[in-house]
Design a protein around this motif. Structure first.
Motif, PDB file in Angstrom:
ATOM      1  N   VAL A  12       0.833  -1.202   0.000  1.00 56.31           N
ATOM      2  CA  VAL A  12       0.000   0.000   0.000  1.00 56.31           C
ATOM      3  C   VAL A  12       0.869   1.254   0.000  1.00 56.31           C
ATOM      4  CG1 VAL A  12      -1.614   1.337   1.402  1.00 56.31           C
ATOM      5  CG2 VAL A  12      -2.007  -1.083   1.038  1.00 56.31           C
ATOM      6  N   ALA A  13       1.948   1.223   0.751  1.00 55.74           N
ATOM      7  CA  ALA A  13       2.832   2.386   0.809  1.00 55.74           C
ATOM      8  C   ALA A  13       3.443   2.663  -0.569  1.00 55.74           C
ATOM      9  CB  ALA A  13       3.940   2.163   1.843  1.00 55.74           C
ATOM     10  N   VAL A  14       3.908   1.598  -1.239  1.00 53.47           N
ATOM     11  CA  VAL A  14       4.503   1.786  -2.570  1.00 53.47           C
ATOM     12  C   VAL A  14       3.453   2.311  -3.545  1.00 53.47           C
ATOM     13  CG1 VAL A  14       5.489   0.590  -4.552  1.00 53.47           C
ATOM     14  CG2 VAL A  14       6.313   0.085  -2.272  1.00 53.47           C
ATOM     15  N   LEU A  15       2.235   1.744  -3.417  1.00 57.08           N
ATOM     16  CA  LEU A  15       1.158   2.194  -4.307  1.00 57.08           C
ATOM     17  C   LEU A  15       0.849   3.675  -4.071  1.00 57.08           C
ATOM     18  CD1 LEU A  15      -0.501   0.750  -6.459  1.00 57.08           C
ATOM     19  CD2 LEU A  15      -2.357   0.566  -4.799  1.00 57.08           C
ATOM     20  N   ALA A  16       0.839   4.062  -2.780  1.00 58.95           N
ATOM     21  CA  ALA A  16       0.566   5.462  -2.463  1.00 58.95           C
ATOM     22  C   ALA A  16       1.651   6.360  -3.053  1.00 58.95           C
ATOM     23  CB  ALA A  16       0.489   5.647  -0.948  1.00 58.95           C
ATOM     24  N   ALA A  17       2.907   5.920  -2.909  1.00 56.99           N
ATOM     25  CA  ALA A  17       4.003   6.709  -3.483  1.00 56.99           C
ATOM     26  C   ALA A  17       3.854   6.790  -4.992  1.00 56.99           C
ATOM     27  CB  ALA A  17       5.344   6.083  -3.109  1.00 56.99           C
ATOM     28  N   PHE A  18       3.435   5.669  -5.593  1.00 52.59           N
ATOM     29  CA  PHE A  18       3.298   5.629  -7.053  1.00 52.59           C
ATOM     30  C   PHE A  18       2.176   6.553  -7.519  1.00 52.59           C
ATOM     31  CE2 PHE A  18       1.388   3.594 -10.834  1.00 52.59           C
ATOM     32  CZ  PHE A  18       2.468   3.731 -11.691  1.00 52.59           C
ATOM     33  N   LEU A  19       1.160   6.710  -6.675  1.00 50.17           N
ATOM     34  CA  LEU A  19       0.024   7.541  -7.079  1.00 50.17           C
ATOM     35  C   LEU A  19       0.265   9.025  -6.792  1.00 50.17           C
ATOM     36  CD1 LEU A  19      -2.995   5.316  -6.043  1.00 50.17           C
ATOM     37  CD2 LEU A  19      -2.071   5.717  -8.308  1.00 50.17           C
ATOM     38  N   THR A  20       1.136   9.322  -5.835  1.00 58.11           N
ATOM     39  CA  THR A  20       1.309  10.739  -5.473  1.00 58.11           C
ATOM     40  C   THR A  20       2.570  11.364  -6.078  1.00 58.11           C
ATOM     41  OG1 THR A  20       2.353   9.989  -3.444  1.00 58.11           O
ATOM     42  CG2 THR A  20       0.043  10.624  -3.308  1.00 58.11           C
ATOM     43  N   LEU A  21       3.690  10.652  -6.019  1.00 55.60           N
ATOM     44  CA  LEU A  21       4.948  11.287  -6.416  1.00 55.60           C
ATOM     45  C   LEU A  21       4.956  11.741  -7.883  1.00 55.60           C
ATOM     46  CD1 LEU A  21       7.633   9.231  -4.464  1.00 55.60           C
ATOM     47  CD2 LEU A  21       6.661  11.456  -3.952  1.00 55.60           C
ATOM     48  N   PRO A  22       4.487  10.903  -8.842  1.00 57.25           N
ATOM     49  CA  PRO A  22       4.467  11.399 -10.226  1.00 57.25           C
ATOM     50  C   PRO A  22       3.588  12.632 -10.386  1.00 57.25           C
ATOM     51  CG  PRO A  22       4.238   9.039 -10.209  1.00 57.25           C
ATOM     52  CD  PRO A  22       4.126   9.484  -8.794  1.00 57.25           C
ATOM     53  N   LEU A  23       2.458  12.670  -9.665  1.00 58.30           N
ATOM     54  CA  LEU A  23       1.609  13.860  -9.755  1.00 58.30           C
ATOM     55  C   LEU A  23       2.318  15.079  -9.177  1.00 58.30           C
ATOM     56  CD1 LEU A  23      -1.895  12.428  -8.863  1.00 58.30           C
ATOM     57  CD2 LEU A  23      -0.922  12.936 -11.086  1.00 58.30           C
ATOM     58  N   LEU A  24       3.058  14.831  -8.102  1.00 58.90           N
ATOM     59  CA  LEU A  24       3.830  15.925  -7.502  1.00 58.90           C
ATOM     60  C   LEU A  24       4.848  16.459  -8.505  1.00 58.90           C
ATOM     61  CD1 LEU A  24       3.638  17.036  -4.616  1.00 58.90           C
ATOM     62  CD2 LEU A  24       5.721  15.787  -4.095  1.00 58.90           C
ATOM     63  N   VAL A  25       5.517  15.536  -9.202  1.00 53.13           N
ATOM     64  CA  VAL A  25       6.483  15.967 -10.216  1.00 53.13           C
ATOM     65  C   VAL A  25       5.767  16.727 -11.334  1.00 53.13           C
ATOM     66  CG1 VAL A  25       8.086  15.150 -11.973  1.00 53.13           C
ATOM     67  CG2 VAL A  25       8.124  14.133  -9.725  1.00 53.13           C
ATOM     68  N   GLY A  26       4.584  16.224 -11.723  1.00 52.24           N
ATOM     69  CA  GLY A  26       3.819  16.907 -12.768  1.00 52.24           C
ATOM     70  C   GLY A  26       3.443  18.312 -12.360  1.00 52.24           C
ATOM     71  N   GLN A  27       2.972  18.454 -11.126  1.00 50.26           N
ATOM     72  CA  GLN A  27       2.602  19.778 -10.626  1.00 50.26           C
ATOM     73  C   GLN A  27       3.826  20.698 -10.608  1.00 50.26           C
ATOM     74  OE1 GLN A  27      -0.349  20.731 -10.015  1.00 50.26           O
ATOM     75  NE2 GLN A  27      -0.423  22.301  -8.452  1.00 50.26           N
ATOM     76  N   THR A  28       4.957  20.146 -10.130  1.00 53.34           N
ATOM     77  CA  THR A  28       6.176  20.943 -10.102  1.00 53.34           C
ATOM     78  C   THR A  28       6.552  21.388 -11.509  1.00 53.34           C
ATOM     79  OG1 THR A  28       6.863  19.498  -8.321  1.00 53.34           O
ATOM     80  CG2 THR A  28       8.517  20.984  -9.201  1.00 53.34           C
ATOM     81  N   GLU A  29       6.392  20.459 -12.454  1.00 59.48           N
ATOM     82  CA  GLU A  29       6.769  20.829 -13.825  1.00 59.48           C
ATOM     83  C   GLU A  29       5.875  21.963 -14.349  1.00 59.48           C
ATOM     84  OE1 GLU A  29       8.387  18.521 -17.328  1.00 59.48           O
ATOM     85  OE2 GLU A  29       6.256  18.194 -17.514  1.00 59.48           O
ATOM     86  N   HIS A  30       4.563  21.848 -14.094  1.00 54.86           N
ATOM     87  CA  HIS A  30       3.647  22.930 -14.489  1.00 54.86           C
ATOM     88  C   HIS A  30       4.154  24.271 -13.981  1.00 54.86           C
ATOM     89  CE1 HIS A  30       0.226  21.533 -16.600  1.00 54.86           C
ATOM     90  NE2 HIS A  30      -0.109  20.606 -15.731  1.00 54.86           N
TER      91      HIS A  30
END
Lengths: 319, 201
Positions: A12-30
């Motif tokens: 669950v922890a890995v899944l949570a990281a997988f669901l949040t970290l890429p979005l965080l990177v996407g937001q940062t890129e925006h």
């Protein structure tokens, strides 16, 4: 019973990281891109600083019609986004944030992560081949050529660190890391980062996608959520690459208060590398096909080989 | 020659890649100077060419503007009215009355020739520019609409600092000519001076 619970928690922890970290990177890129280019577009959605831009993007992607071209190889076409996205989830399982803070501690973690993330690019090839579109096919062929060239330096650079640490375990490499490796392994770091960005087909290595010359490369025919999955897999790829760079070359969890805050150090270093990847995208122009190949074969491969020789020399001298 | 800095030849030793990173980093840390147009009104120079305003009272239907217009986007109709003589036995006068004065802003190319050629200052530039329409035929402004724009015409800018005085002002400020010594007319006894040139009639 306790073992099963631990497995569930880790998954669950890995899944949570997988669901949040890429979005965080996407937001940062925006945001970072908008600031670097003086654009205000991504600053409107939601209230403060356009925080809802990514949500709006997601809603937009979900509303779009899911189109499959009539002449496409339907099953391959529909499977491709998943093939692009899921391997990064698998790779994330083996990347440690700190000793113990990891999905699965593997003895050959480095090999596993490199192998898993290399599968991700298969999705691009599948998309390019199955789209029944000459632009997609061109993009797919370019992607194949590029991946062929850059897989070599990335593996050579990673093996240099593995040789220095004397282990293929990511935790082991992180434990063996010393600050002076920053100098000693600097060429390998450079090789790894450049080849990694090329592997992700990110600018300046976005020749296969080349949105201004071959429409959108292998993703030309994709719409809606399937297209979003490809974008998401790119961000997930950034997370994997950055985390791997942080653990292999930047000392991962080493830093002040590393006993308690080691995972935070890894995350911070990962974030810094991710910002660098974004920064490079904004600052540098796209490489031409021949320049791309020349960089891989004439610069990165010799550099990585020289680094390997140097590492071997130093390792022998130390022992 | 503008005062924009000319691109310098690249410094040896500082690769363009580093330079590119530096430029983007600088942009990242400095606030953006993008014009936020719909939210913030742009500050336009006083002579901006937004829309053409009409002063109906000044128009004599001389048709100069319509004739000079390069793309013929000015439409003028008029008729003549006869004014009765002001005094008995006087002559009747005729006057042009403006019926229609339309400018088609879908054709207008904002050259400003009509404003330049109008001998009676009946046309003026207004900086208002927000009159986009959903239908192209709504861009044809009739004389009422054109007259409404006149309220938005800014007063003409004053002369530049250090510029020569306008002719009227210069003439008014010029000191009166010194009196010419007048020779008394031969045999004349009163010695009256001729009026100074400025005071004649």
């Amino acid at each position: 019973m306790a073992d099963a619970l631990e497995v569930v928690v880790r998954v669950v922890a890995v899944l949570a990281a997988f669901l949040t970290l890429p979005l965080l990177v996407g937001q940062t890129e925006h945001k970072v891109m908008a600031h670097m280019q003086g654009r205000l577009g991504p600053m409107y959605a939601g209230g403060f600083h356009g925080w809802a831009q990514l949500v709006a993007d997601g809603v937009k992607f979900m509303q779009k019609e899911d189109v499959t071209p009539a002449a496409a190889d339907r099953r391959v076409f529909r499977l491709a986004p998943a093939v692009a996205l899921v391997p990064y989830l698998v790779a994330m399982v083996a990347i440690p944030l700190a000793p113990g803070v990891v999905g699965a501690e593997l003895d050959a973690g480095l090999l596993f992560v490199l192998a898993a993330s290399a599968v991700g690019v298969l999705g691009t090839l599948m998309a390019g081949w199955s789209s029944a579109n000459k632009y997609a096919l061109l993009g797919g062929l370019r992607a194949a050529a590029q991946l062929l060239s850059y897989e070599l330096p990335i593996v050579l650079a990673a093996s240099s660190v593995a040789m220095a640490a004397g282990t293929l375990s990511l935790v082991g490499i992180g434990e063996a890391w010393r600050p002076w490796w920053l100098v000693w392994q600097a060429p390998a770091l450079l090789c790894f980062l450049v080849a990694g960005v090329a592997e992700l087909q990110r600018p300046p290595f976005d020749m296969p996608v080349a949105d201004s010359e071959i429409v959108f490369g292998p993703y030309t025919e994709y719409t809606g959520l399937r297209f979003a999955f490809f974008l998401l897999s790119e961000y997930a790829g950034i997370v994997v690459l950055s985390a791997l760079t942080a653990v292999l070359f930047l000392g991962g969890w080493h830093g002040p208060f590393s006993d308690a805050l080691g995972w935070l150090w890894t995350l911070l270093k990962t974030g810094a590398v991710a910002v660098l990847v974004i920064w490079v995208r904004v600052a540098w122009p796209r490489l031409r096909e021949d320049q791309l190949q020349a960089l891989a074969w004439k610069v990165l491969v010799p550099l990585a080989l020289a680094q390997l020789a140097l590492t071997g020399l130093v390792v022998v001298m130390i022992s | 020659m503008s005062d924009r800095p000319q691109p310098k030849p690249g410094k040896p030793g500082l690769p363009g890649l580093i330079k590119g990173l530096a430029v983007t980093a600088k942009n990242l840390t400095t606030p953006s100077h993008t014009a936020e147009y719909p939210d913030v009104e742009p500050s336009l120079p006083p002579r901006s060419r937004g829309v053409i305003a009409l002063v109906q009272e000044n128009c004599t239907v001389c048709m100069l503007c319509a004739r000079e217009c390069p793309d013929w986007c000015i439409y003028i109709d008029s008729h003549k009215e006869t004014l009765p003589a002001a005094t008995e036995g006087g002559r009747e006068r005729q006057r042009n009355v403006l019926d229609r004065f339309d400018i088609d802003f879908s054709l207008c190319m904002y050259c400003g020739i009509c404003v330049e050629v109008c001998p009676f200052d009946a046309l003026e530039w207004s900086p208002e520019f927000e009159y986009a329409e959903l239908d192209i035929k709504d861009l044809l402004h009739d004389k009422e609409r054109l007259s409404q724009w006149f309220a938005t015409v800014p007063p003409p800018p004053g002369p530049e600092a250090g510029a020569a005085e306008p002719k009227e002002v210069a003439a008014a400020l010029r000191p009166a000519r010194p009196r010419r010594p007048v020779r008394p007319p031969a045999g004349g006894a009163d010695g009256g001076a001729a009026p100074p040139p400025g005071e004649q009639a």
